[in-house]
Design an enzyme around this catalytic site. Structure first.
Site, PDB file in Angstrom:
ATOM      1  N   VAL A 224      24.259-127.026  62.897  1.00 56.39           N
ATOM      2  CA  VAL A 224      23.549-126.366  61.808  1.00 56.39           C
ATOM      3  C   VAL A 224      23.482-124.885  62.133  1.00 56.39           C
ATOM      4  CG1 VAL A 224      21.426-126.243  60.456  1.00 56.39           C
ATOM      5  CG2 VAL A 224      22.163-128.434  61.425  1.00 56.39           C
ATOM      6  N   CYS A 225      23.816-124.052  61.163  1.00 58.89           N
ATOM      7  CA  CYS A 225      23.713-122.609  61.315  1.00 58.89           C
ATOM      8  C   CYS A 225      24.506-122.137  62.534  1.00 58.89           C
ATOM      9  CB  CYS A 225      22.233-122.221  61.394  1.00 58.89           C
ATOM     10  SG  CYS A 225      21.883-120.489  61.081  1.00 58.89           S
ATOM     11  N   THR A 226      23.894-121.342  63.414  1.00 57.03           N
ATOM     12  CA  THR A 226      24.622-120.790  64.559  1.00 57.03           C
ATOM     13  C   THR A 226      24.796-121.789  65.693  1.00 57.03           C
ATOM     14  OG1 THR A 226      22.535-119.840  65.363  1.00 57.03           O
ATOM     15  CG2 THR A 226      23.975-118.407  64.066  1.00 57.03           C
TER      16      THR A 226
END
Length: 317
Positions: free
Chosen positions: A102-104
């Site tokens: 998720v995300c970074t």
């Protein structure tokens, strides 16, 4: 039972953890025995999220068995990741049946070499860095999530919920995912190739007022003649000068900007009204339902009727 292991670390984004966790927990409530969810930090100690929230893991990573789904959230802690965490991911990531970020969190998977040769995405603000630091990864900055084999990566925060719902739908079926989405009051589900930004946010706002006015006009009149020639008249520029200035100041061509605005307007009408496909196509400037269908398939991978079936909220009496 599919086991889900969520990795915790100092500086983790709390919503990257809790969003998908609530989806999988909701699925377990819906159908007991579907998911066993665990959290683990490098040494088993509590971690402090980027917002200051303290999260207490179930165990240390060293004590965690190989999961079915290994989920790696993002957050400020991915900027200078714990080398031990990266080493653990490198050693244990390939053993999981499903890898999710998720995300970074994608940066942690990439640092462990788990995204080499694959397509991936991350938060829009970090796509360039991911591509620069890991040239073996094909970074796609637009979609809210990308699935490549057994590896799935998602963009910022709420897109982790979209991806988790997609995984639950794959595992347990649409009814289960729809029930969870309704409980969480979110759509089931945004398509993975839906853009992270709306057209208005993805494009820069023009510096000059005539071009800003044209941008506003396009958004407010998607069914009008929005050809370069017509828009150039509104901007009081020649078509050639207008097209060049628009691209310079907004970062996209007039045609592409119009395409995105019309698609977004059509999506809203399909989601929020009972207007027929032909009526929606006319209101959004497509001319014919077939033209709108081609645009939807090209940009969303779904025909308008299928899009409406999936994303129009169910009415209740």
């Amino acid at each position: 039972m599919r086991t889900v292991l969520i990795v915790l670390f100092d500086g983790v984004q709390s919503l990257d953890v809790t969003g998908p966790l609530e989806v999988f927990a909701g699925a377990e409530t819906y159908r007991g025995g579907s998911y066993g969810i665990r959290t683990a930090s490098p040494d088993g100690s509590p971690v402090r999220s980027s917002s200051g929230l303290v999260l207490v893991p179930d165990q240390a990573l060293a004590d965690a068995p190989v999961p079915h789904t290994l989920l790696v959230p993002g957050g400020s802690g991915t900027r200078r990741p714990d080398p031990g965490l990266v080493d653990w991911l490198r050693a244990h990531g390939p053993r999981a049946e499903r890898l999710v970020s998720v995300c970074t969190g994608a940066a942690l998977l990439a640092a462990a070499g788990l995204l080499d040769g694959r397509r991936a995405t991350t938060h829009w603000a970090h796509c360039d860095r991911l591509a620069r630091d890991h040239p073996a990864v094909t970074v796609e900055p637009d979609p809210i999530y990308v699935r490549d084999g057994n590896v799935s990566t998602s963009a910022g925060v709420t897109s982790g919920i979209d991806l988790a719902l997609a995984l639950v739908e794959e595992d347990l079926g649409r009814d289960a995912a729809l029930t969870i989405a309704r409980h969480l009051v979110v759509f089931l589900r945004r398509p993975g190739n839906q853009a992270q930004f709306s057209a208005q946010l993805a494009a820069q706002t023009a510096r000059r007022e005539p071009l800003r006015e044209v941008q506003r006009w396009i958004s407010e009149h998607p069914g009008d003649d929005l050809s370069v020639e017509a828009l150039a008249v509104r901007a009081r520029l020649s078509p050639r000068h207008f097209a060049r200035a628009f691209r310079t100041e907004t970062g996209t061509t007039p045609g592409r900007y119009v395409e995105r605005v019309r698609l977004e307007h059509a999506r809203r009408l399909l989601e929020d009204t009972t207007d027929g496909v032909e009526e929606v196509a006319r209101a959004c400037g497509y001319g014919t339902p077939e033209a709108m269908r081609r645009a939807f398939v090209k940009l969303l991978g779904s025909a308008p009727a299928e899009y409406r079936r999936r994303f129009r909220p169910a009415t209740t009496g």
